[in-house]
Design a protein around this motif. Structure first.
Motif, PDB file in Angstrom:
ATOM      1  N   UNK A 111     -23.714  -8.168  22.187  1.00 40.97           N
ATOM      2  CA  UNK A 111     -24.081  -8.842  23.435  1.00 40.97           C
ATOM      3  C   UNK A 111     -25.576  -8.726  23.684  1.00 40.97           C
ATOM      4  N   UNK A 112     -26.159  -9.742  24.300  1.00 34.11           N
ATOM      5  CA  UNK A 112     -27.582  -9.652  24.634  1.00 34.11           C
ATOM      6  C   UNK A 112     -27.830  -8.594  25.718  1.00 34.11           C
ATOM      7  N   UNK A 113     -29.016  -8.038  25.712  1.00 36.28           N
ATOM      8  CA  UNK A 113     -29.361  -6.996  26.679  1.00 36.28           C
ATOM      9  C   UNK A 113     -29.245  -7.494  28.121  1.00 36.28           C
ATOM     10  N   UNK A 114     -29.421  -8.783  28.338  1.00 34.43           N
ATOM     11  CA  UNK A 114     -29.336  -9.346  29.693  1.00 34.43           C
ATOM     12  C   UNK A 114     -27.968  -9.089  30.329  1.00 34.43           C
ATOM     13  N   UNK A 115     -26.913  -8.957  29.520  1.00 34.86           N
ATOM     14  CA  UNK A 115     -25.576  -8.663  30.037  1.00 34.86           C
ATOM     15  C   UNK A 115     -25.581  -7.320  30.760  1.00 34.86           C
ATOM     16  N   UNK A 116     -26.298  -6.362  30.197  1.00 32.08           N
ATOM     17  CA  UNK A 116     -26.393  -5.034  30.799  1.00 32.08           C
ATOM     18  C   UNK A 116     -27.015  -5.121  32.195  1.00 32.08           C
ATOM     19  N   UNK A 156     -33.861   1.428  22.910  1.00 33.31           N
ATOM     20  CA  UNK A 156     -33.958   0.661  21.662  1.00 33.31           C
ATOM     21  C   UNK A 156     -33.328  -0.711  21.816  1.00 33.31           C
ATOM     22  N   UNK A 157     -32.215  -0.772  22.514  1.00 30.07           N
ATOM     23  CA  UNK A 157     -31.531  -2.069  22.704  1.00 30.07           C
ATOM     24  C   UNK A 157     -32.345  -2.991  23.607  1.00 30.07           C
ATOM     25  N   UNK A 158     -33.047  -2.417  24.555  1.00 35.85           N
ATOM     26  CA  UNK A 158     -33.907  -3.243  25.410  1.00 35.85           C
ATOM     27  C   UNK A 158     -34.999  -3.900  24.574  1.00 35.85           C
ATOM     28  N   UNK A 159     -35.528  -3.167  23.604  1.00 36.57           N
ATOM     29  CA  UNK A 159     -36.569  -3.721  22.730  1.00 36.57           C
ATOM     30  C   UNK A 159     -36.013  -4.737  21.744  1.00 36.57           C
ATOM     31  N   UNK A 160     -34.851  -4.437  21.171  1.00 34.35           N
ATOM     32  CA  UNK A 160     -34.269  -5.345  20.172  1.00 34.35           C
ATOM     33  C   UNK A 160     -33.622  -6.569  20.819  1.00 34.35           C
ATOM     34  N   UNK A 161     -33.193  -6.416  22.078  1.00 33.99           N
ATOM     35  CA  UNK A 161     -32.594  -7.535  22.797  1.00 33.99           C
ATOM     36  C   UNK A 161     -31.089  -7.662  22.673  1.00 33.99           C
ATOM     37  N   UNK A 162     -30.468  -6.819  21.810  1.00 31.20           N
ATOM     38  CA  UNK A 162     -29.020  -6.900  21.608  1.00 31.20           C
ATOM     39  C   UNK A 162     -28.399  -5.520  21.435  1.00 31.20           C
TER      40      UNK A 162
END
Length: 149
Positions: free
Chosen positions: A39-44, A71-77
């Protein structure tokens, strides 16, 4: 006059609006693909906003370490396992909102308070395993149908 089957155009359900708002397909193959791909980080961010949980608390209840979250915020997923945990939380949040007939404030309160039917545990503390999550979902189903035992 009744419309024919060919003319019937169902409207989006409240359930689909919820999933659209957080940015996750409601069901089916698109959902499965999204979870497998991550899932994309925007879901979080959307789940944090909708649930009223700050991002630190959401990470705790979805069992995502702070360093991993960065790390997920940087990678986006998110990866597949993390995506599944976020999806479980989203399912629980949606079920609680439905239990309280769309009253998200009551749902948020219920999720964060000890519940007798869960051995005085908070529903949001029962997301670490699918068995615990299933127990909460089962309780919600019983409450919706008036079965309290």
């Amino acid at each position: 006059m009744l419309a024919s089957i060919e003319q019937y155009q169902p409207t989006s359900s409240h359930k689909e609006n919820f999933w659209r708002e957080i940015g996750v397909p409601a069901r089916g193959e698109k959902l499965y693909q999204a979870l497998h791909q991550g899932l994309p980080f925007s879901v979080y961010n959307q789940l944090s906003a909708l649930s009223g949980l700050d991002k630190k608390e959401l990470a705790k209840v979805t069992v995502i370490a702070p360093a991993t979250l960065q790390r997920r915020a940087k990678s986006g997923h998110f990866n597949q396992v993390e995506s599944d945990r976020l999806y479980r939380f989203a399912e629980l949040l949606k079920a609680a909102i439905d239990l309280f007939e769309g009253n998200s404030e009551q749902a948020k309160l219920w999720l964060t308070q000890p519940v007798r039917g869960l051995g005085q545990r908070r529903p949001i503390d029962m997301l670490a395993t699918s068995a615990e999550t299933e127990a909460v979902m089962s309780l919600i189903g019983r409450l919706e149908h008036g079965v309290f035992a």
